[in-house]
Design an enzyme around this catalytic site. Structure first.
Site: not given
Length: 243
Positions: A156, A160
């Site tokens: 994750y 990003k």
């Protein structure tokens, strides 16, 4: 009338952002993988449902065709769709884990942006908001005193970071558009109903995290900026986020 598309908008931050912008007078296309679920959500807030799976090229192309036929242009694109992926120690992640998360968070964002660029260029004030996370901040992840350092979720966080770079590259390439990344910060959604396995495990369910209404504030704020607003930046409610 401002025409706005929000991906992943059937719940959480996406739905709240859609509600707020619809109330502000935008014609909102609520992007949804599940058409039935999307229809129910859209009816509740006065939006239009748009069947859209960011991981599926035919779905994205069909959505772009529909918006082109109905609206002719797109003023605001909010790339909100995202997944957290598995939560586990860094050494336990596999390439397959990375591929799954990147398919939505990065490749899906690029797929949608690419498909809607012709409609954005037809707008007099095109705006793109990429929902990122401070978990993607290299600066904060390098600082042991920050919550981002403790987060420790390889897939994750790195996805990003990629979203942030994609944002900069698009902003550089399209100076007439306002293209920014935003960090909604720790918000009470399905994403935070977990215990982080990072260097310092965090039980998000025991933290005083903010409401969805508070989390959506920065997304809405950046969605309504004018032609003289910032571009190529990374922002949270209190101001710029360090890359």
């Amino acid at each position: 009338m401002t025409t706005t598309l929000i991906t992943g908008a059937t719940r959480g931050l996406g739905l709240e952002t859609a509600r707020r912008l619809a109330e502000a007078g935008h014609t909102v296309y609520l992007g949804a993988r599940d058409l039935e679920r999307g229809q129910k959500a859209a009816e509740q807030i006065g939006a239009r449902v748009l069947q859209l799976d960011v991981t599926d090229e035919p779905s994205v192309q069909a959505a772009a065709k529909l918006v082109r036929e109905e609206a002719g242009s797109l003023d605001v694109l909010i790339n909100n769709a995202g997944i957290s992926g598995p939560w586990k120690a860094a050494g336990d992640f596999t390439a397959a884990d990375m591929e799954t998360v990147y398919a939505t968070n990065v490749f899906g964002l690029v797929r949608v942006t690419h498909a809607f660029l012709p409609l954005l260029t037809a707008s007099s004030n095109p705006v793109v908001v990429n929902v990122s996370s401070s978990g993607g901040s290299l600066t904060r992840n390098s600082d042991p005193t920050t919550g981002e350092y403790a987060l420790g979720i390889l897939t994750y966080a790195s996805s990003k970071s990629a979203v942030n770079m994609v944002t900069i590259q698009y902003a550089n390439a399209f100076p007439n558009m306002r293209i920014n990344a935003v960090n909604p910060s720790l918000t009470d959604t399905d994403f935070t109903n977990v215990v982080s396995p990072g260097p310092t495990p965090i039980d998000f369910t025991e933290m005083g995290i903010q409401s969805v209404e508070e989390g959506a504030e920065i997304i809405v704020r950046m969605a309504v900026i004018g032609a003289d607003g910032p571009t190529g930046g990374f922002f949270e409610a209190d101001g710029p986020v360090p890359w």
